[in-house]
Design a protein around this motif. Structure first.
Motif, PDB file in Angstrom:
ATOM      1  N   ALA A 423     -20.768   1.347  -8.764  1.00 42.75           N
ATOM      2  CA  ALA A 423     -20.098   1.788  -9.996  1.00 42.75           C
ATOM      3  C   ALA A 423     -20.633   3.135 -10.459  1.00 42.75           C
ATOM      4  O   ALA A 423     -19.879   3.967 -10.984  1.00 42.75           O
ATOM      5  CB  ALA A 423     -20.284   0.737 -11.090  1.00 42.75           C
ATOM      6  N   GLN A 424     -21.935   3.368 -10.285  1.00 41.17           N
ATOM      7  CA  GLN A 424     -22.507   4.646 -10.684  1.00 41.17           C
ATOM      8  C   GLN A 424     -22.132   5.759  -9.703  1.00 41.17           C
ATOM      9  O   GLN A 424     -21.913   6.897 -10.105  1.00 41.17           O
ATOM     10  CB  GLN A 424     -24.028   4.528 -10.777  1.00 41.17           C
ATOM     11  N   ARG A 425     -22.050   5.419  -8.420  1.00 39.66           N
ATOM     12  CA  ARG A 425     -21.694   6.430  -7.418  1.00 39.66           C
ATOM     13  C   ARG A 425     -20.220   6.814  -7.523  1.00 39.66           C
ATOM     14  O   ARG A 425     -19.855   7.978  -7.360  1.00 39.66           O
ATOM     15  CB  ARG A 425     -21.995   5.886  -6.022  1.00 39.66           C
ATOM     16  N   PHE A 426     -19.351   5.820  -7.788  1.00 34.85           N
ATOM     17  CA  PHE A 426     -17.914   6.059  -7.889  1.00 34.85           C
ATOM     18  C   PHE A 426     -17.461   5.617  -9.285  1.00 34.85           C
ATOM     19  O   PHE A 426     -17.011   4.485  -9.468  1.00 34.85           O
ATOM     20  CB  PHE A 426     -17.158   5.288  -6.809  1.00 34.85           C
ATOM     21  N   SER A 427     -17.619   6.496 -10.253  1.00 43.00           N
ATOM     22  CA  SER A 427     -17.224   6.175 -11.615  1.00 43.00           C
ATOM     23  C   SER A 427     -15.707   6.022 -11.694  1.00 43.00           C
ATOM     24  O   SER A 427     -14.972   6.369 -10.761  1.00 43.00           O
ATOM     25  CB  SER A 427     -17.690   7.279 -12.569  1.00 43.00           C
ATOM     26  N   ALA A 428     -15.236   5.508 -12.837  1.00 41.71           N
ATOM     27  CA  ALA A 428     -13.797   5.287 -12.998  1.00 41.71           C
ATOM     28  C   ALA A 428     -13.026   6.597 -12.872  1.00 41.71           C
ATOM     29  O   ALA A 428     -11.948   6.652 -12.272  1.00 41.71           O
ATOM     30  CB  ALA A 428     -13.532   4.622 -14.349  1.00 41.71           C
ATOM     31  N   ARG A 429     -13.603   7.659 -13.421  1.00 41.47           N
ATOM     32  CA  ARG A 429     -12.922   8.949 -13.327  1.00 41.47           C
ATOM     33  C   ARG A 429     -12.913   9.463 -11.890  1.00 41.47           C
ATOM     34  O   ARG A 429     -11.934  10.033 -11.423  1.00 41.47           O
ATOM     35  CB  ARG A 429     -13.614   9.965 -14.242  1.00 41.47           C
ATOM     36  N   PHE A 430     -14.019   9.274 -11.188  1.00 42.85           N
ATOM     37  CA  PHE A 430     -14.104   9.763  -9.819  1.00 42.85           C
ATOM     38  C   PHE A 430     -13.209   8.936  -8.896  1.00 42.85           C
ATOM     39  O   PHE A 430     -12.637   9.461  -7.943  1.00 42.85           O
ATOM     40  CB  PHE A 430     -15.551   9.701  -9.333  1.00 42.85           C
ATOM     41  N   GLU A 431     -13.071   7.647  -9.186  1.00 41.80           N
ATOM     42  CA  GLU A 431     -12.253   6.782  -8.330  1.00 41.80           C
ATOM     43  C   GLU A 431     -10.804   7.231  -8.311  1.00 41.80           C
ATOM     44  O   GLU A 431     -10.118   7.118  -7.292  1.00 41.80           O
ATOM     45  CB  GLU A 431     -12.354   5.331  -8.802  1.00 41.80           C
ATOM     46  N   THR A 432     -10.326   7.745  -9.446  1.00 43.53           N
ATOM     47  CA  THR A 432      -8.924   8.176  -9.511  1.00 43.53           C
ATOM     48  C   THR A 432      -8.643   9.363  -8.592  1.00 43.53           C
ATOM     49  O   THR A 432      -7.488   9.602  -8.232  1.00 43.53           O
ATOM     50  CB  THR A 432      -8.554   8.549 -10.952  1.00 43.53           C
ATOM     51  N   ALA A 433      -9.702  10.117  -8.217  1.00 40.19           N
ATOM     52  CA  ALA A 433      -9.510  11.270  -7.342  1.00 40.19           C
ATOM     53  C   ALA A 433      -9.487  10.878  -5.864  1.00 40.19           C
ATOM     54  O   ALA A 433      -9.190  11.718  -5.018  1.00 40.19           O
ATOM     55  CB  ALA A 433     -10.616  12.309  -7.590  1.00 40.19           C
ATOM     56  N   LEU A 434      -9.799   9.640  -5.542  1.00 39.90           N
ATOM     57  CA  LEU A 434      -9.808   9.196  -4.149  1.00 39.90           C
ATOM     58  C   LEU A 434      -8.387   8.960  -3.656  1.00 39.90           C
ATOM     59  O   LEU A 434      -7.474   8.691  -4.442  1.00 39.90           O
ATOM     60  CB  LEU A 434     -10.614   7.905  -4.006  1.00 39.90           C
ATOM     61  N   SER A 435      -8.222   9.032  -2.353  1.00 39.33           N
ATOM     62  CA  SER A 435      -6.930   8.665  -1.774  1.00 39.33           C
ATOM     63  C   SER A 435      -6.741   7.154  -1.903  1.00 39.33           C
ATOM     64  O   SER A 435      -7.692   6.411  -2.141  1.00 39.33           O
ATOM     65  CB  SER A 435      -6.882   9.081  -0.303  1.00 39.33           C
ATOM     66  N   SER A 436      -5.513   6.712  -1.714  1.00 37.48           N
ATOM     67  CA  SER A 436      -5.221   5.286  -1.899  1.00 37.48           C
ATOM     68  C   SER A 436      -6.000   4.425  -0.912  1.00 37.48           C
ATOM     69  O   SER A 436      -6.508   3.360  -1.270  1.00 37.48           O
ATOM     70  CB  SER A 436      -3.726   5.040  -1.755  1.00 37.48           C
ATOM     71  N   LYS A 437      -6.136   4.879   0.334  1.00 39.02           N
ATOM     72  CA  LYS A 437      -6.854   4.079   1.325  1.00 39.02           C
ATOM     73  C   LYS A 437      -8.357   4.083   1.068  1.00 39.02           C
ATOM     74  O   LYS A 437      -9.033   3.071   1.285  1.00 39.02           O
ATOM     75  CB  LYS A 437      -6.535   4.581   2.724  1.00 39.02           C
ATOM     76  N   ASP A 438      -8.886   5.223   0.603  1.00 39.13           N
ATOM     77  CA  ASP A 438     -10.308   5.253   0.248  1.00 39.13           C
ATOM     78  C   ASP A 438     -10.583   4.354  -0.949  1.00 39.13           C
ATOM     79  O   ASP A 438     -11.613   3.670  -1.012  1.00 39.13           O
ATOM     80  CB  ASP A 438     -10.752   6.682  -0.071  1.00 39.13           C
ATOM     81  N   ARG A 439      -9.655   4.350  -1.888  1.00 40.32           N
ATOM     82  CA  ARG A 439      -9.814   3.478  -3.041  1.00 40.32           C
ATOM     83  C   ARG A 439      -9.765   2.009  -2.606  1.00 40.32           C
ATOM     84  O   ARG A 439     -10.492   1.166  -3.138  1.00 40.32           O
ATOM     85  CB  ARG A 439      -8.713   3.759  -4.064  1.00 40.32           C
ATOM     86  N   GLU A 440      -8.947   1.716  -1.610  1.00 39.19           N
ATOM     87  CA  GLU A 440      -8.868   0.345  -1.093  1.00 39.19           C
ATOM     88  C   GLU A 440     -10.187  -0.063  -0.434  1.00 39.19           C
ATOM     89  O   GLU A 440     -10.664  -1.187  -0.608  1.00 39.19           O
ATOM     90  CB  GLU A 440      -7.720   0.244  -0.096  1.00 39.19           C
ATOM     91  N   VAL A 441     -10.796   0.873   0.322  1.00 36.65           N
ATOM     92  CA  VAL A 441     -12.090   0.582   0.945  1.00 36.65           C
ATOM     93  C   VAL A 441     -13.149   0.326  -0.113  1.00 36.65           C
ATOM     94  O   VAL A 441     -13.944  -0.624  -0.021  1.00 36.65           O
ATOM     95  CB  VAL A 441     -12.517   1.755   1.866  1.00 36.65           C
ATOM     96  N   LEU A 442     -13.166   1.174  -1.133  1.00 37.29           N
ATOM     97  CA  LEU A 442     -14.153   1.027  -2.205  1.00 37.29           C
ATOM     98  C   LEU A 442     -14.001  -0.302  -2.925  1.00 37.29           C
ATOM     99  O   LEU A 442     -14.980  -1.023  -3.159  1.00 37.29           O
ATOM    100  CB  LEU A 442     -14.012   2.188  -3.193  1.00 37.29           C
ATOM    101  N   ARG A 443     -12.763  -0.649  -3.255  1.00 34.98           N
ATOM    102  CA  ARG A 443     -12.542  -1.888  -4.009  1.00 34.98           C
ATOM    103  C   ARG A 443     -12.814  -3.129  -3.146  1.00 34.98           C
ATOM    104  O   ARG A 443     -13.253  -4.150  -3.670  1.00 34.98           O
ATOM    105  CB  ARG A 443     -11.116  -1.917  -4.564  1.00 34.98           C
ATOM    106  N   GLU A 444     -12.541  -3.024  -1.871  1.00 30.27           N
ATOM    107  CA  GLU A 444     -12.858  -4.157  -0.997  1.00 30.27           C
ATOM    108  C   GLU A 444     -14.372  -4.353  -0.921  1.00 30.27           C
ATOM    109  O   GLU A 444     -14.864  -5.481  -0.962  1.00 30.27           O
ATOM    110  CB  GLU A 444     -12.293  -3.911   0.396  1.00 30.27           C
ATOM    111  N   LEU A 445     -15.097  -3.239  -0.834  1.00 26.76           N
ATOM    112  CA  LEU A 445     -16.556  -3.296  -0.774  1.00 26.76           C
ATOM    113  C   LEU A 445     -17.130  -3.892  -2.060  1.00 26.76           C
ATOM    114  O   LEU A 445     -17.951  -4.818  -2.032  1.00 26.76           O
ATOM    115  CB  LEU A 445     -17.105  -1.885  -0.547  1.00 26.76           C
ATOM    116  N   ALA A 446     -16.685  -3.370  -3.215  1.00 25.81           N
ATOM    117  CA  ALA A 446     -17.168  -3.887  -4.492  1.00 25.81           C
ATOM    118  C   ALA A 446     -16.690  -5.312  -4.733  1.00 25.81           C
ATOM    119  O   ALA A 446     -17.408  -6.135  -5.308  1.00 25.81           O
ATOM    120  CB  ALA A 446     -16.712  -2.972  -5.630  1.00 25.81           C
ATOM    121  N   GLY A 447     -15.454  -5.605  -4.291  1.00 26.60           N
ATOM    122  CA  GLY A 447     -14.905  -6.944  -4.502  1.00 26.60           C
ATOM    123  C   GLY A 447     -15.689  -8.019  -3.775  1.00 26.60           C
ATOM    124  O   GLY A 447     -15.856  -9.141  -4.290  1.00 26.60           O
ATOM    125  N   GLU A 448     -16.194  -7.711  -2.575  1.00 29.02           N
ATOM    126  CA  GLU A 448     -16.995  -8.690  -1.854  1.00 29.02           C
ATOM    127  C   GLU A 448     -18.299  -8.978  -2.586  1.00 29.02           C
ATOM    128  O   GLU A 448     -18.755 -10.123  -2.642  1.00 29.02           O
ATOM    129  CB  GLU A 448     -17.264  -8.189  -0.435  1.00 29.02           C
TER     130      GLU A 448
END
Length: 543
Positions: A423-448
Motif C-alpha cells: 500500500a505504501q509502495r503503490f498508493s491509491a494515486r499511484f495505482e491509477t497511473a498503472l496500466s490495467s494489467k499492471d493494476r490487475e497484478v498488483l491487486r492479485e498480489l495484495a488480494g492474496e
C-alpha cells in the motif's frame, strides 16, 4: 519460526532488548535465542557491563570535573509548594462562587483537560524524536567536509543525476523538478540534506511525524496538512546520520525520489547526462529487449510477484527498488539456502540484479530452543493470566496456548506488514497511473495477502474467543469504512499492532505499567477490529 534461528541478533537489537525498546514478539524471540545461545548471552552481559561502566564514569569521573553551576540550586520543594498554593488560590477564586454541582462539573472539566494534555504530550513523542534526530544530523553534517557529490533524481516520467556543490546550470530535463521544489518552498540548493528537511518541516504549521529504525537506517516521515508537499520521508544512515534517500510526495499526485550516488561517475563533467526516461508501466516485457532499456514499474511488479510465490515477502529482509535502470533485489543476513531460492525465482528476468551481503555474524548453530513461554515461566501470573490458566487446566496448557497464539499472531502480522508495504509502495494515486494489467497484478498480489490474513484472523478469533469469553469478555463487533484498500491496509496495521500489544500483556509476555480494568474485553475489541479491517481490505481488492 523465529528469525533468529538462522542468524544472531545484531548489537542494535541486543541493545534495544536491554533497553526494553523492542516489540513484544521480537523481545520474546531474542530472549529465547539468548537463553539457548552462549555467544549472544555473553554479548548481552558485555553490553550490560559497558552501560554500567558508562554510568559509573559519568557519576564518579565526569561529574567531578564539571564546572560549578553559575548559581546555587533553588529549593525545589518550596517552589513547588508556592506553585501549588497559587494554583489552589486561582482554582478557589474561579470555582468557589459556583454552586456545588457546578464545582463538580468544573472539576471534571479540569481533569479532562489534564488528560487531554497528557495524551497530547504522548502523541507528540514522535515529533520530539524527529526534531532531535534532525538536529543531530545537521550537527553531524556541519562537521563533514563539503565536497561536490552526485544525487540521483527519479520521478514518474524520468531519471536523472545532479551534482550538488558544483556551480553548474540545471539541465532542461531536471528543470521541472526544480520548479516543483521552489513551489513547495523546499531547498533546491542541497535537497538531499537534513538541513533542507528540517527547514521545510519547521515551516509546516500542522504536521505529524513518524520515526522508524530498520537495520542500519533511520527513517523520518513528516505528513503536512497543507502546502504543496503532502509528505516527505528522509532516510539517514545510523552510523553517521548521513542522508542517503528521500521521497517527496506532492498534493498533485507527483512524487520525487532522491538518492545518494556513492560510486564514481563515468562522465567527466560536473553535471551528469540525464539517463533514459523510465518506460511507462507495461503489463510485460517484450520478447526481445533493446540494449540498455531502464526497468519500469512493470518489471518491479513482476519481481514482487515472483518473490511472493516463494513467500519471500513475509519477513525475509529483502529490499526491492529500481536503481540504475535495473530492479535491484538486495538483503543482509539471509541464509545461503534462502538466497538460492530467491535467485532461482528471479532467474531469467531481464533488468534484474540480485545483491546479497554476507551477515557479519557467524550463522547460529543448531542449538536447542527454549520453550516458547520460557520468558514468563518464572514470573508469577497476573490476575488475568491466572484466570486463563485455571480455565485451560493448568500452567502447562496455558504455556502451550500462549505459544500457539503468539506464533499465530506473528504469522498474521507478517501478512499485515506485507500488505502495508504494498500500500505504501503503490498508493491509491499511484495505482491509477498503472496500466490495467499492471493494476490487475498488483491487486492479485495484495488480494492474496488480504485473503490469507482474513483466514488467519478468523482462526485466531475462533481459538481465543472462547477463552476470552470464559474470563468475562463479551463478543465484540467492529466496522471498517476505509475508502480504498491502501487506507484499509493502514488501518489493518494499526489494529494489528494494538492487538499484538494487548495479547502480549494478556499472556504476561509484556508487563503493563497500568493494566486496563477490562483487558480481555479490550483484546476482544482489538481482534474484532482486526478481523473487520481484513474483511474490508479483501472486499475492496475484489472490486
Amino acid at each position: 519460526m523465529s528469525k533468529y534461528q538462522a542468524t544472531h541478533p545484531g548489537d542494535g537489537v541486543l541493545l534495544g532488548y536491554l533497553d526494553g525498546e523492542l516489540p513484544a514478539r521480537e523481545a520474546h524471540d531474542v530472549e529465547r535465542h539468548i537463553e539457548a545461545c552462549w555467544p549472544c548471552r555473553t554479548e548481552v552481559e558485555e553490553l550490560d557491563k559497558t552501560v554500567a561502566e558508562c554510568v559509573r564514569y559519568r557519576k564518579h569521573v565526569m561529574a567531578a570535573h564539571l564546572p560549578p553551576p553559575p548559581r546555587n540550586w533553588c529549593d525545589l520543594y518550596s517552589e513547588m509548594e508556592r506553585a501549588d498554593a497559587a494554583a489552589e488560590s486561582l482554582f478557589a477564586r474561579i470555582f468557589r462562587p459556583l454552586p456545588g454541582s457546578f464545582r463538580w462539573a468544573a472539576t471534571a472539566v479540569a481533569a479532562a483537560a489534564l488528560v487531554v494534555a497528557i495524551v497530547y504530550q504522548w502523541r507528540e513523542t514522535p515529533s520530539v524524536k524527529a526534531a532531535t534526530l534532525l538536529k543531530r544530523a545537521v550537527a553531524a553534517a556541519d562537521t563533514r567536509a563539503q565536497a561536490p557529490r552526485q544525487i540521483r533524481i527519479r520521478t514518474k516520467t524520468m531519471q536523472g543525476t545532479r551534482t550538488i556543490g558544483a556551480n553548474q546550470p540545471v539541465s532542461a530535463a531536471i528543470a521541472p523538478v526544480q520548479s516543483m521544489f521552489q513551489s513547495a518552498h523546499y531547498d533546491w540548493a542541497d535537497p538531499l540534506s537534513a538541513r533542507a528537511f528540517q527547514s521545510w518541516r519547521e515551516s509546516v504549521a500542522q504536521k505529524s511525524d513518524e520515526v522508524t529504525a530498520v537495520e542500519d537506517r533511520y527513517q523520518i516521515r513528516t505528513t503536512a496538512s497543507d502546502g504543496e508537499l503532502s509528505s516527505a520521508t528522509l532516510t539517514l544512515r545510523t552510523a553517521d546520520l548521513r542522508p542517503v534517500e528521500e521521497r517527496l510526495e506532492f498534493r498533485n499526485q507527483d512524487w520525487v525520489e532522491l538518492s545518494e550516488i556513492t560510486e564514481p561517475s563515468g562522465s567527466g563533467g560536473n553535471v551528469a547526462a540525464v539517463e533514459a526516461p523510465v518506460r511507462p508501466a507495461e503489463p510485460s516485457r517484450p520478447a526481445a529487449v533493446a540494449p540498455g532499456p531502464s526497468a519500469s514499474i512493470s518489471d518491479e511488479l513482476q519481481v514482487l510477484a515472483a518473490l511472493h510465490q516463494i513467500e519471500a515477502d513475509l519477513g525475509d529482509p529483502v529490499e526491492v527498488k529500481i536503481s540504475e535502470g535495473r530492479v535491484l533485489v538486495s538483503g543482509v543476513g539471509i541464509p545461503n539456502e534462502r538466497q538460492k531460492q530467491i535467485r532461482s525465482a528471479l532467474a531469467g528476468m531481464s533488468n534484474v540484479a540480485v545483491q546479497f551481503a554476507d551477515p557479519s555474524a557467524t550463522p547460529a548453530l543448531a542449538e536447542p530452543q527454549a520453550p516458547a513461554s520460557a520468558g514468563m515461566a518464572n514470573a508469577p501470573p497476573g490476575k488475568v493470566q491466572a484466570r486463563i490458566e485455571q480455565q485451560l487446566g493448568g500452567r502447562a496448557e496455558f504455556e502451550r496456548f500462549s505459544s500457539q497464539m503468539l506464533d499465530a499472531t506473528e504469522s498474521a502480522m507478517s501478512r499485515t506488514y506485507a500488505l502495508r508495504a504494498l500500500a505504501q509502495r503503490f498508493s491509491a494515486r499511484f495505482e491509477t497511473a498503472l496500466s490495467s494489467k499492471d493494476r490487475e497484478v498488483l491487486r492479485e498480489l495484495a488480494g492474496e495477502h488480504a485473503a490469507a490474513l482474513a483466514s488467519q484472523v478468523a482462526a485466531l478469533q475462533h481459538a481465543i474467543g472462547p477463552v476470552l469469553a470464559g474470563v468475562g469478555a463479551r463478543p465484540r463487533t467492529a466496522e471498517a469504512g476505509a475508502a480504498n484498500w491502501q487506507s484499509a491496509a493502514d488501518d489493518l496495521y494499526r489494529a494489528g499492532r494494538r492487538f499484538e500489544m494487548l495479547l502480549s500483556v494478556t499472556l504476561g509476555v509484556t508487563p503493563a505499567a497500568a493494566q486496563s480494568a477490562d483487558l480481555p474485553g479490550d483484546l476482544s475489541a482489538a481482534l474484532a477490529e482486526l478481523r473487520a479491517g481484513a474483511e474490508r481490505c479483501r472486499y475492496l481488492l475484489s472490486q
